[in-house]
Design an enzyme around this catalytic site. Sequence first.
Site, PDB file in Angstrom:
ATOM      1  N   GLY A   9       0.845  -1.188   0.000  1.00 34.47           N
ATOM      2  CA  GLY A   9       0.000   0.000   0.000  1.00 34.47           C
ATOM      3  C   GLY A   9       0.879   1.234   0.000  1.00 34.47           C
ATOM      4  O   GLY A   9       2.069   1.178  -0.310  1.00 34.47           O
ATOM      5  N   ARG A  31      -0.872  -8.960  -3.006  1.00 38.50           N
ATOM      6  CA  ARG A  31      -1.934  -9.782  -3.590  1.00 38.50           C
ATOM      7  C   ARG A  31      -2.318  -9.296  -4.986  1.00 38.50           C
ATOM      8  O   ARG A  31      -2.639 -10.084  -5.855  1.00 38.50           O
ATOM      9  CB  ARG A  31      -3.149  -9.803  -2.667  1.00 38.50           C
ATOM     10  CG  ARG A  31      -2.893 -10.590  -1.388  1.00 38.50           C
ATOM     11  CD  ARG A  31      -4.052 -10.526  -0.428  1.00 38.50           C
ATOM     12  NE  ARG A  31      -5.258 -11.112  -0.970  1.00 38.50           N
ATOM     13  CZ  ARG A  31      -6.424 -11.181  -0.324  1.00 38.50           C
ATOM     14  NH1 ARG A  31      -6.518 -10.680   0.906  1.00 38.50           N
ATOM     15  NH2 ARG A  31      -7.478 -11.730  -0.873  1.00 38.50           N
ATOM     16  N   ASN A  95      -0.820  -1.317  11.728  1.00 38.56           N
ATOM     17  CA  ASN A  95      -1.429  -0.772  12.943  1.00 38.56           C
ATOM     18  C   ASN A  95      -2.237  -1.838  13.672  1.00 38.56           C
ATOM     19  O   ASN A  95      -3.434  -1.677  13.922  1.00 38.56           O
ATOM     20  CB  ASN A  95      -2.318   0.427  12.595  1.00 38.56           C
ATOM     21  CG  ASN A  95      -1.523   1.690  12.365  1.00 38.56           C
ATOM     22  OD1 ASN A  95      -0.495   1.910  12.988  1.00 38.56           O
ATOM     23  ND2 ASN A  95      -1.986   2.524  11.454  1.00 38.56           N
ATOM     24  N   LYS A 189       2.785   2.867  19.635  1.00 41.81           N
ATOM     25  CA  LYS A 189       2.186   3.452  18.421  1.00 41.81           C
ATOM     26  C   LYS A 189       0.714   3.780  18.647  1.00 41.81           C
ATOM     27  O   LYS A 189       0.208   4.796  18.146  1.00 41.81           O
ATOM     28  CB  LYS A 189       2.338   2.475  17.248  1.00 41.81           C
ATOM     29  CG  LYS A 189       1.706   2.956  15.925  1.00 41.81           C
ATOM     30  CD  LYS A 189       2.251   4.309  15.477  1.00 41.81           C
ATOM     31  CE  LYS A 189       2.034   4.589  13.992  1.00 41.81           C
ATOM     32  NZ  LYS A 189       0.651   4.464  13.538  1.00 41.81           N
ATOM     33  N   HIS A 192       0.701   6.962  20.521  1.00 41.40           N
ATOM     34  CA  HIS A 192       1.107   7.991  19.549  1.00 41.40           C
ATOM     35  C   HIS A 192      -0.085   8.446  18.723  1.00 41.40           C
ATOM     36  O   HIS A 192      -0.335   9.649  18.547  1.00 41.40           O
ATOM     37  CB  HIS A 192       2.216   7.425  18.645  1.00 41.40           C
ATOM     38  CG  HIS A 192       2.477   8.193  17.393  1.00 41.40           C
ATOM     39  ND1 HIS A 192       1.665   8.093  16.279  1.00 41.40           N
ATOM     40  CD2 HIS A 192       3.458   9.074  17.056  1.00 41.40           C
ATOM     41  CE1 HIS A 192       2.135   8.871  15.327  1.00 41.40           C
ATOM     42  NE2 HIS A 192       3.219   9.477  15.768  1.00 41.40           N
ATOM     43  N   GLU A 196      -2.119  11.980  18.453  1.00 43.03           N
ATOM     44  CA  GLU A 196      -2.367  12.584  17.134  1.00 43.03           C
ATOM     45  C   GLU A 196      -3.834  12.984  17.006  1.00 43.03           C
ATOM     46  O   GLU A 196      -4.148  14.075  16.519  1.00 43.03           O
ATOM     47  CB  GLU A 196      -1.993  11.565  16.062  1.00 43.03           C
ATOM     48  CG  GLU A 196      -2.286  11.954  14.637  1.00 43.03           C
ATOM     49  CD  GLU A 196      -2.106  10.766  13.720  1.00 43.03           C
ATOM     50  OE1 GLU A 196      -3.105  10.340  13.102  1.00 43.03           O
ATOM     51  OE2 GLU A 196      -0.984  10.235  13.639  1.00 43.03           O
TER      52      GLU A 196
END
Length: 327
Positions: A9, A31, A95, A189, A192, A196
């Site tokens: 991606g 894929r 994520n 993360k 984080h 954000e």
Amino acid sequence: MDFGIYGLGRMGQAIVGRLLRHGHVVHVYNRSPEPIAALVAEGAQGAASLSAFVGQMSSPRCIWLMLPAGEATEQAIAALAALLSPGDILIDGGNSYWRDAPRRAALLAPLGIHFLDVGTSGGVHGLERGFCLMVGGPDDAVDMIDTVFTILAPDRPKMDDEIHPNNTSRRSRPGFVRSGASGSGHFVKMVHNGIEYGMMQAIAEGFDFLAAAASPSRPASEAFDLKLDEIAEAWRSSSVISSWLVDLAAAALRSDPKLATFSGRIDDSGEGRWMLHDAIESRTPAFALAAALFARFESKADSRFGNQLLSAMRMGFGGHKEPPGRI
């Protein structure tokens, strides 16, 4: 150590591109074939199947997954567990929920496969700026691929050596931290991303307030037709709140002061919900996160200017498109 990335991606392609720019050999698989062909044209080694992808690398090898959290990552790890060899390293750079990492590490350990959970931030600009990497898992596995982390992290600024002349730590450096045991990388993360959420919401609300200063409902002596793009430009340069997010807000307003191309419908990608759930479980107050998350829910039916700016910032750093709806 041979290195490959599965999942091409926006961020996966940027990771590959940054490694290629530094002369690193990178094997790639996806894929859909189009991203593979594009990266092969830039010098990557492509594969038409997952088994061929693994087979064209010698063991010990490292495979970095950059896939959507949940079932896609779960299936990929299960498939790779049957293909990898003892001593190989498997990284989840997506994520994923942090609680999944210790379970996955325990699943792979009897096979002799090292597992690292790497929280990765940098969005579509990581190719140029570098990525911020939050690494959870065993130190010996991290050491084996330290060269990759060094390339992906931002270049060390010259002033950093002036500020920290005696910093020789391999645990923390610009854009890179070994956060600790398995699960800690994705935990850091998650927090984080929660921060954000709150920062973006504060910026959006501030500009919503500035935009409302021109409302005809205000007394004429208290109405201000403010140039929001000029204010954002001033703030980004030398104010206390200067940041990359303010940079992105300024760029969006400079390009389209009315933000007419954004509806203001804000999606959430999951980390905010996970953090809020964990905050409730641990009885840790998270007022800003809760308000920011609920504001995103409300945005589906509310087209305030601030929501349009928040949507523009998300597009700016991560290429996040708005959910279907009105403009």
